[in-house]
Motif scaffolding. Sequence first.
Motif, PDB file in Angstrom:
ATOM      1  N   PHE A 278      -1.216 -17.968  13.808  1.00  0.00           N
ATOM      2  CA  PHE A 278      -0.275 -16.868  13.575  1.00  0.00           C
ATOM      3  C   PHE A 278       1.147 -17.422  13.417  1.00  0.00           C
ATOM      4  CE2 PHE A 278       2.849 -13.845  15.185  1.00  0.00           C
ATOM      5  CZ  PHE A 278       2.573 -12.727  14.398  1.00  0.00           C
ATOM      6  N   PHE A 279       1.485 -18.420  14.229  1.00  0.00           N
ATOM      7  CA  PHE A 279       2.808 -19.034  14.120  1.00  0.00           C
ATOM      8  C   PHE A 279       2.988 -19.689  12.752  1.00  0.00           C
ATOM      9  CE2 PHE A 279       5.285 -22.964  14.343  1.00  0.00           C
ATOM     10  CZ  PHE A 279       6.525 -22.461  14.692  1.00  0.00           C
ATOM     11  N   ALA A 280       1.947 -20.376  12.276  1.00  0.00           N
ATOM     12  CA  ALA A 280       2.038 -21.041  10.964  1.00  0.00           C
ATOM     13  C   ALA A 280       2.294 -20.023   9.858  1.00  0.00           C
ATOM     14  CB  ALA A 280       0.763 -21.832  10.686  1.00  0.00           C
ATOM     15  N   VAL A 281       1.569 -18.903   9.896  1.00  0.00           N
ATOM     16  CA  VAL A 281       1.752 -17.858   8.875  1.00  0.00           C
ATOM     17  C   VAL A 281       3.141 -17.234   8.996  1.00  0.00           C
ATOM     18  CG1 VAL A 281       0.908 -15.627   8.049  1.00  0.00           C
ATOM     19  CG2 VAL A 281      -0.723 -17.395   8.739  1.00  0.00           C
ATOM     20  N   ALA A 282       3.578 -16.959  10.237  1.00  0.00           N
ATOM     21  CA  ALA A 282       4.897 -16.356  10.442  1.00  0.00           C
ATOM     22  C   ALA A 282       6.016 -17.297   9.999  1.00  0.00           C
ATOM     23  CB  ALA A 282       5.076 -15.987  11.913  1.00  0.00           C
ATOM     24  N   PHE A 283       5.821 -18.587  10.243  1.00  0.00           N
ATOM     25  CA  PHE A 283       6.836 -19.556   9.824  1.00  0.00           C
ATOM     26  C   PHE A 283       6.969 -19.558   8.305  1.00  0.00           C
ATOM     27  CE2 PHE A 283       7.487 -24.007   8.338  1.00  0.00           C
ATOM     28  CZ  PHE A 283       8.844 -24.062   8.558  1.00  0.00           C
ATOM     29  N   TYR A 284       5.842 -19.551   7.592  1.00  0.00           N
ATOM     30  CA  TYR A 284       5.926 -19.559   6.125  1.00  0.00           C
ATOM     31  C   TYR A 284       6.366 -18.210   5.575  1.00  0.00           C
ATOM     32  CZ  TYR A 284       4.759 -24.249   4.774  1.00  0.00           C
ATOM     33  OH  TYR A 284       4.836 -25.597   4.538  1.00  0.00           O
ATOM     34  N   ALA A 285       6.179 -17.164   6.354  1.00  0.00           N
ATOM     35  CA  ALA A 285       6.780 -15.885   5.962  1.00  0.00           C
ATOM     36  C   ALA A 285       8.305 -16.000   6.011  1.00  0.00           C
ATOM     37  CB  ALA A 285       6.299 -14.769   6.883  1.00  0.00           C
ATOM     38  N   SER A 286       8.820 -16.745   6.987  1.00  0.00           N
ATOM     39  CA  SER A 286      10.259 -17.005   7.055  1.00  0.00           C
ATOM     40  C   SER A 286      10.722 -17.830   5.866  1.00  0.00           C
ATOM     41  CB  SER A 286      10.606 -17.736   8.358  1.00  0.00           C
ATOM     42  OG  SER A 286      10.217 -16.992   9.494  1.00  0.00           O
ATOM     43  N   VAL A 287       9.897 -18.807   5.480  1.00  0.00           N
ATOM     44  CA  VAL A 287      10.218 -19.620   4.296  1.00  0.00           C
ATOM     45  C   VAL A 287      10.251 -18.743   3.045  1.00  0.00           C
ATOM     46  CG1 VAL A 287       9.422 -21.507   2.817  1.00  0.00           C
ATOM     47  CG2 VAL A 287       9.282 -21.730   5.303  1.00  0.00           C
ATOM     48  N   LEU A 288       9.324 -17.787   2.974  1.00  0.00           N
ATOM     49  CA  LEU A 288       9.304 -16.862   1.835  1.00  0.00           C
ATOM     50  C   LEU A 288      10.598 -16.040   1.791  1.00  0.00           C
ATOM     51  CD1 LEU A 288       7.939 -15.471  -0.542  1.00  0.00           C
ATOM     52  CD2 LEU A 288       6.738 -13.992   1.089  1.00  0.00           C
ATOM     53  N   VAL A 289      11.068 -15.583   2.952  1.00  0.00           N
ATOM     54  CA  VAL A 289      12.322 -14.834   3.000  1.00  0.00           C
ATOM     55  C   VAL A 289      13.468 -15.717   2.505  1.00  0.00           C
ATOM     56  CG1 VAL A 289      13.999 -13.731   4.528  1.00  0.00           C
ATOM     57  CG2 VAL A 289      11.549 -13.300   4.830  1.00  0.00           C
ATOM     58  N   HIS A 290      13.455 -16.985   2.902  1.00  0.00           N
ATOM     59  CA  HIS A 290      14.457 -17.953   2.434  1.00  0.00           C
ATOM     60  C   HIS A 290      14.456 -18.022   0.906  1.00  0.00           C
ATOM     61  CE1 HIS A 290      16.562 -22.004   2.696  1.00  0.00           C
ATOM     62  NE2 HIS A 290      16.051 -22.040   1.468  1.00  0.00           N
ATOM     63  N   GLU A 291      13.263 -18.133   0.319  1.00  0.00           N
ATOM     64  CA  GLU A 291      13.164 -18.232  -1.137  1.00  0.00           C
ATOM     65  C   GLU A 291      13.510 -16.910  -1.815  1.00  0.00           C
ATOM     66  OE1 GLU A 291      12.895 -20.978  -2.665  1.00  0.00           O
ATOM     67  OE2 GLU A 291      12.588 -22.111  -0.819  1.00  0.00           O
ATOM     68  N   LEU A 292      13.168 -15.802  -1.178  1.00  0.00           N
ATOM     69  CA  LEU A 292      13.514 -14.503  -1.755  1.00  0.00           C
ATOM     70  C   LEU A 292      15.025 -14.323  -1.820  1.00  0.00           C
ATOM     71  CD1 LEU A 292      10.858 -12.100  -0.182  1.00  0.00           C
ATOM     72  CD2 LEU A 292      11.107 -12.715  -2.587  1.00  0.00           C
ATOM     73  N   ALA A 293      15.751 -14.933  -0.880  1.00  0.00           N
ATOM     74  CA  ALA A 293      17.212 -14.871  -0.932  1.00  0.00           C
ATOM     75  C   ALA A 293      17.716 -15.526  -2.212  1.00  0.00           C
ATOM     76  CB  ALA A 293      17.812 -15.548   0.299  1.00  0.00           C
TER      77      ALA A 293
ATOM     78  N   ALA B 275       0.304 -22.575  -2.852  1.00  0.00           N
ATOM     79  CA  ALA B 275      -0.351 -23.781  -3.337  1.00  0.00           C
ATOM     80  C   ALA B 275      -1.459 -24.208  -2.369  1.00  0.00           C
ATOM     81  CB  ALA B 275       0.665 -24.905  -3.496  1.00  0.00           C
ATOM     82  N   PRO B 276      -2.485 -24.888  -2.870  1.00  0.00           N
ATOM     83  CA  PRO B 276      -3.559 -25.367  -1.974  1.00  0.00           C
ATOM     84  C   PRO B 276      -3.048 -26.248  -0.842  1.00  0.00           C
ATOM     85  CG  PRO B 276      -4.251 -25.544  -4.264  1.00  0.00           C
ATOM     86  CD  PRO B 276      -2.802 -25.152  -4.287  1.00  0.00           C
ATOM     87  N   SER B 277      -1.938 -26.967  -1.073  1.00  0.00           N
ATOM     88  CA  SER B 277      -1.406 -27.840  -0.023  1.00  0.00           C
ATOM     89  C   SER B 277      -0.919 -27.043   1.191  1.00  0.00           C
ATOM     90  CB  SER B 277      -0.253 -28.686  -0.577  1.00  0.00           C
ATOM     91  OG  SER B 277       0.796 -27.852  -1.058  1.00  0.00           O
ATOM     92  N   TRP B 278      -0.665 -25.742   0.995  1.00  0.00           N
ATOM     93  CA  TRP B 278      -0.223 -24.934   2.136  1.00  0.00           C
ATOM     94  C   TRP B 278      -1.290 -24.901   3.219  1.00  0.00           C
ATOM     95  CZ3 TRP B 278      -2.241 -20.662   4.605  1.00  0.00           C
ATOM     96  CH2 TRP B 278      -1.440 -20.105   5.588  1.00  0.00           C
ATOM     97  N   PHE B 279      -2.554 -24.846   2.845  1.00  0.00           N
ATOM     98  CA  PHE B 279      -3.624 -24.773   3.838  1.00  0.00           C
ATOM     99  C   PHE B 279      -3.670 -26.048   4.681  1.00  0.00           C
ATOM    100  CE2 PHE B 279      -4.796 -21.828   0.491  1.00  0.00           C
ATOM    101  CZ  PHE B 279      -5.128 -20.700   1.222  1.00  0.00           C
ATOM    102  N   LEU B 280      -3.316 -27.161   4.066  1.00  0.00           N
ATOM    103  CA  LEU B 280      -3.260 -28.418   4.815  1.00  0.00           C
ATOM    104  C   LEU B 280      -2.151 -28.385   5.853  1.00  0.00           C
ATOM    105  CD1 LEU B 280      -4.183 -31.341   5.248  1.00  0.00           C
ATOM    106  CD2 LEU B 280      -2.622 -32.027   3.401  1.00  0.00           C
ATOM    107  N   VAL B 281      -0.955 -27.939   5.435  1.00  0.00           N
ATOM    108  CA  VAL B 281       0.153 -27.902   6.390  1.00  0.00           C
ATOM    109  C   VAL B 281      -0.073 -26.815   7.433  1.00  0.00           C
ATOM    110  CG1 VAL B 281       1.663 -26.280   5.160  1.00  0.00           C
ATOM    111  CG2 VAL B 281       2.659 -28.071   6.558  1.00  0.00           C
ATOM    112  N   ALA B 282      -0.747 -25.710   7.067  1.00  0.00           N
ATOM    113  CA  ALA B 282      -1.061 -24.669   8.050  1.00  0.00           C
ATOM    114  C   ALA B 282      -1.986 -25.221   9.132  1.00  0.00           C
ATOM    115  CB  ALA B 282      -1.698 -23.471   7.361  1.00  0.00           C
TER     116      ALA B 282
END
Length: 376
Positions: free
Chosen positions: A47-62, A12-19
């Motif tokens: 890089f930390f922001a992207v890696a953190f949301y990659a972790s969130v993606l893994v959470h959702e993939l579960a 979502a566009p809001s991701w860029f704001l939180v990043a």
Amino acid sequence: MGRPFGVPVYVAPSWFLVAALITWVFGGQLDRVLPELGGVRYLVSLFFAVAFYASVLVHELAHTVAALRFKLPVRRIQLQFFGGVSEIEKESETPGREFVLAFVGPLLSLVLAGVFYAGMRAVEPGTVPGVLLAGLMISNLIVAAFNLLPGLPLDGGRMLRAVVWKITGKPMSGTVAAAWVGRALAISVLIGLPLLNQSGALGGEAQDIGGMDTVTDALLAAILAAIIWTGAGNSLRMARLRQHLPELRARALTRRAVPVETSTPLSEALRRANDAGARALVVVDADGDPMAVVREAAIVGVPEHRRPWVTVSGLAQDITEGMRVSAELAGEELLDTLRATPATEYLVIEDSGEIYGVLSAADVERAFVKAMARPS
């Protein structure tokens, strides 16, 4: 961003704001811990922001994998301002499956925290990899702990819903209980989070690190509380929707129709319908097979004095395969069928192939609104 397990992932566009916010806040922390990085600290923070949301993606993939395992369709995964969401289109059939479906997300976040902790122990502390791994470990612990809070729309709320559902035997009772706990949680966040920050309970240096002042604390708490409150309300509305969906039956909502030939004047077609007590017109060919449905809006648009000179063929919509609806359809299956082929009217047929009548999308909408207005 891709289709893991066949499910589309959107950002979502809001991701860029939180990043940007994470980059700024974490950059301030790096400036204190690793001042020698200089301006490069913001690249590390990004890089930390992207890696953190990659972790969130893994959470959702579960959640997604568990849903697919239980044969529940998943529309999409979306990463947004406050984390992510897996849009599962149907409810679990049992409270046990509901509990498992909710628990796997926080469980994966805890597993990731453990992995990052192991990685942190394997590198030298006070280095960029060490700080990044420590940040990702703490972030995933926070994600797991926050999602385990027992209120909808959080995973802990869905787990609470499953427990109440199991005890009472009523999924609606579980939803009501978890939703109201979620609303209480929203109020607690609104009031308690700024107080905790001011008291230093969340870390004495929190305000200095992120430049967080009282107004910012209150604003973030209000946004988070609003998201939880709204999510709890949406959960209640969706539960009420699923409860009332079985009341929507194609057979009960269908208008009786009379067959007319393509060259029949509109005035004559309406006379036949009135004599038969019907409220819809179906255009048929010489063999009596349905070809088109006369649109109600088109009839209304023809002045009465012109109706003897207008044939029904000019007011009809050709029947496509998706516009043929079984008279036995009901509930979510009926809505899914109508959504797959948007139209104003549908031809309703019996299992034998005979014409039962015409289903108006406006009638379905009115019945839907009326059902939702009734108390659960």
